[in-house]
Write a protein that holds these residues in place. Structure first.
Motif, PDB file in Angstrom:
ATOM      1  N   SER A 150      31.297 -36.173  -7.386  1.00 59.34           N
ATOM      2  CA  SER A 150      30.703 -36.098  -8.714  1.00 59.34           C
ATOM      3  C   SER A 150      31.504 -35.090  -9.535  1.00 59.34           C
ATOM      4  O   SER A 150      32.244 -34.275  -8.987  1.00 59.34           O
ATOM      5  CB  SER A 150      29.234 -35.681  -8.633  1.00 59.34           C
ATOM      6  OG  SER A 150      29.112 -34.389  -8.084  1.00 59.34           O
ATOM      7  N   GLU A 153      29.854 -33.401 -16.503  1.00 57.83           N
ATOM      8  CA  GLU A 153      30.170 -34.178 -17.700  1.00 57.83           C
ATOM      9  C   GLU A 153      31.116 -33.465 -18.656  1.00 57.83           C
ATOM     10  O   GLU A 153      31.929 -34.096 -19.317  1.00 57.83           O
ATOM     11  CB  GLU A 153      28.884 -34.557 -18.438  1.00 57.83           C
ATOM     12  CG  GLU A 153      28.056 -35.564 -17.682  1.00 57.83           C
ATOM     13  CD  GLU A 153      26.744 -35.903 -18.381  1.00 57.83           C
ATOM     14  OE1 GLU A 153      26.456 -35.320 -19.452  1.00 57.83           O
ATOM     15  OE2 GLU A 153      26.021 -36.749 -17.848  1.00 57.83           O
ATOM     16  N   GLN A 171      28.782 -46.368 -12.589  1.00 60.94           N
ATOM     17  CA  GLN A 171      27.852 -46.478 -13.715  1.00 60.94           C
ATOM     18  C   GLN A 171      26.459 -46.838 -13.209  1.00 60.94           C
ATOM     19  O   GLN A 171      26.309 -47.426 -12.143  1.00 60.94           O
ATOM     20  CB  GLN A 171      28.335 -47.564 -14.692  1.00 60.94           C
ATOM     21  CG  GLN A 171      29.717 -47.333 -15.258  1.00 60.94           C
ATOM     22  CD  GLN A 171      29.797 -46.116 -16.147  1.00 60.94           C
ATOM     23  OE1 GLN A 171      28.893 -45.826 -16.919  1.00 60.94           O
ATOM     24  NE2 GLN A 171      30.889 -45.368 -16.035  1.00 60.94           N
ATOM     25  N   ARG A 173      23.814 -45.002 -12.289  1.00 65.56           N
ATOM     26  CA  ARG A 173      23.186 -44.259 -11.199  1.00 65.56           C
ATOM     27  C   ARG A 173      23.015 -42.811 -11.643  1.00 65.56           C
ATOM     28  O   ARG A 173      23.878 -42.235 -12.269  1.00 65.56           O
ATOM     29  CB  ARG A 173      24.069 -44.318  -9.954  1.00 65.56           C
ATOM     30  CG  ARG A 173      23.487 -43.649  -8.745  1.00 65.56           C
ATOM     31  CD  ARG A 173      24.410 -43.805  -7.551  1.00 65.56           C
ATOM     32  NE  ARG A 173      24.711 -45.171  -7.259  1.00 65.56           N
ATOM     33  CZ  ARG A 173      24.159 -45.860  -6.257  1.00 65.56           C
ATOM     34  NH1 ARG A 173      23.282 -45.296  -5.478  1.00 65.56           N
ATOM     35  NH2 ARG A 173      24.504 -47.108  -6.036  1.00 65.56           N
ATOM     36  N   LYS A 174      21.903 -42.218 -11.298  1.00 72.18           N
ATOM     37  CA  LYS A 174      21.653 -40.799 -11.535  1.00 72.18           C
ATOM     38  C   LYS A 174      21.458 -40.143 -10.182  1.00 72.18           C
ATOM     39  O   LYS A 174      20.846 -40.717  -9.294  1.00 72.18           O
ATOM     40  CB  LYS A 174      20.413 -40.591 -12.387  1.00 72.18           C
ATOM     41  CG  LYS A 174      20.528 -41.212 -13.768  1.00 72.18           C
ATOM     42  CD  LYS A 174      20.075 -40.238 -14.799  1.00 72.18           C
ATOM     43  CE  LYS A 174      20.157 -40.896 -16.156  1.00 72.18           C
ATOM     44  NZ  LYS A 174      21.079 -40.270 -17.013  1.00 72.18           N
ATOM     45  N   TYR A 175      21.991 -38.963 -10.033  1.00 69.10           N
ATOM     46  CA  TYR A 175      21.860 -38.228  -8.780  1.00 69.10           C
ATOM     47  C   TYR A 175      20.707 -37.236  -8.881  1.00 69.10           C
ATOM     48  O   TYR A 175      20.513 -36.613  -9.917  1.00 69.10           O
ATOM     49  CB  TYR A 175      23.168 -37.504  -8.437  1.00 69.10           C
ATOM     50  CG  TYR A 175      24.217 -38.454  -7.930  1.00 69.10           C
ATOM     51  CD1 TYR A 175      25.113 -39.063  -8.787  1.00 69.10           C
ATOM     52  CD2 TYR A 175      24.277 -38.768  -6.578  1.00 69.10           C
ATOM     53  CE1 TYR A 175      26.044 -39.954  -8.327  1.00 69.10           C
ATOM     54  CE2 TYR A 175      25.226 -39.663  -6.110  1.00 69.10           C
ATOM     55  CZ  TYR A 175      26.099 -40.254  -6.988  1.00 69.10           C
ATOM     56  OH  TYR A 175      27.035 -41.140  -6.514  1.00 69.10           O
ATOM     57  N   PHE A 176      19.968 -37.116  -7.810  1.00 71.20           N
ATOM     58  CA  PHE A 176      18.835 -36.198  -7.736  1.00 71.20           C
ATOM     59  C   PHE A 176      19.018 -35.270  -6.562  1.00 71.20           C
ATOM     60  O   PHE A 176      19.767 -35.563  -5.638  1.00 71.20           O
ATOM     61  CB  PHE A 176      17.536 -36.984  -7.532  1.00 71.20           C
ATOM     62  CG  PHE A 176      17.193 -37.896  -8.685  1.00 71.20           C
ATOM     63  CD1 PHE A 176      16.364 -37.454  -9.701  1.00 71.20           C
ATOM     64  CD2 PHE A 176      17.704 -39.176  -8.752  1.00 71.20           C
ATOM     65  CE1 PHE A 176      16.049 -38.294 -10.763  1.00 71.20           C
ATOM     66  CE2 PHE A 176      17.400 -40.016  -9.806  1.00 71.20           C
ATOM     67  CZ  PHE A 176      16.568 -39.569 -10.818  1.00 71.20           C
TER      68      PHE A 176
END
Length: 181
Positions: A150, A153, A171, A173-176
């Protein structure tokens, strides 16, 4: 990389150039002076200092809470990750840490590149690209064919570098993260 990343092949074979007040010889000599190796327990103080450098670069120095004992336990006793050390002229100039991951849909393993860091004065002279290539060699030697990572930004120099080497940005996808209670 601090994620280094405006690393360009600015070094030619028999030319000596100065970048960021560091004299770098031609590419052939640079290859002889630049090595990447697996870290050992004696490297823990160096790793800890470089992790602090990455935390500062990422504007998160308060998040760097790892003690030398923690690093030694997780990397060398539990063996949950591989740490690499980059050296130029016998000086430690960078590090990388990666660990195995598994994708159930493809039933395929790869690695997550957790950290990639090159000291500021060694950026923009070709060593970042060489370092990434060496990391790739170690990953393949370990039996993996894919790396993922990762990137913050705001870190546009790194994003530019990753695009340049042909990495694909995932694209949708969000990481937690979650702390187990």
């Amino acid at each position: 990389f601090g994620s280094c990343v405006n690393c360009y092949w600015a070094v030619l074979y028999h030319e000596t150039i100065t970048v960021n007040k560091v004299q770098v010889k031609g590419e052939k000599e640079m290859d002889e002076r630049f090595i990447v190796r697996k870290a050992n327990e004696n490297d823990i103080p160096k790793l800890q200092n470089m992790i602090k450098g990455l935390a500062e670069y990422e504007k998160r120095p308060q998040d760097m809470t790892a003690s030398r004992e923690d690093l030694c336990y997780w990397i060398f006793e539990k063996k949950v990750a591989t740490a690499l050390i980059a050296e130029y002229n016998d000086e430690t100039i960078g590090y990388a840490i990666y660990y195995p991951i598994f994708g159930s849909f493809a039933a395929a393993a790869g690695v997550h590149l957790e950290d990639l860091f090159l000291n500021k004065k060694y950026r923009n002279c070709g060593l970042g690209s060489k370092f990434f290539s060496k990391i790739e060699e170690f990953v393949k030697q370990d039996g993996y064919l894919k790396m993922e990572w990762s990137c913050l930004e705001w870190n546009t120099p790194s994003i530019h570098f990753y695009n340049k080497i042909g990495a694909e940005q995932e694209q949708g996808r969000k990481y937690f993260s979650y702390i187990c209670k």
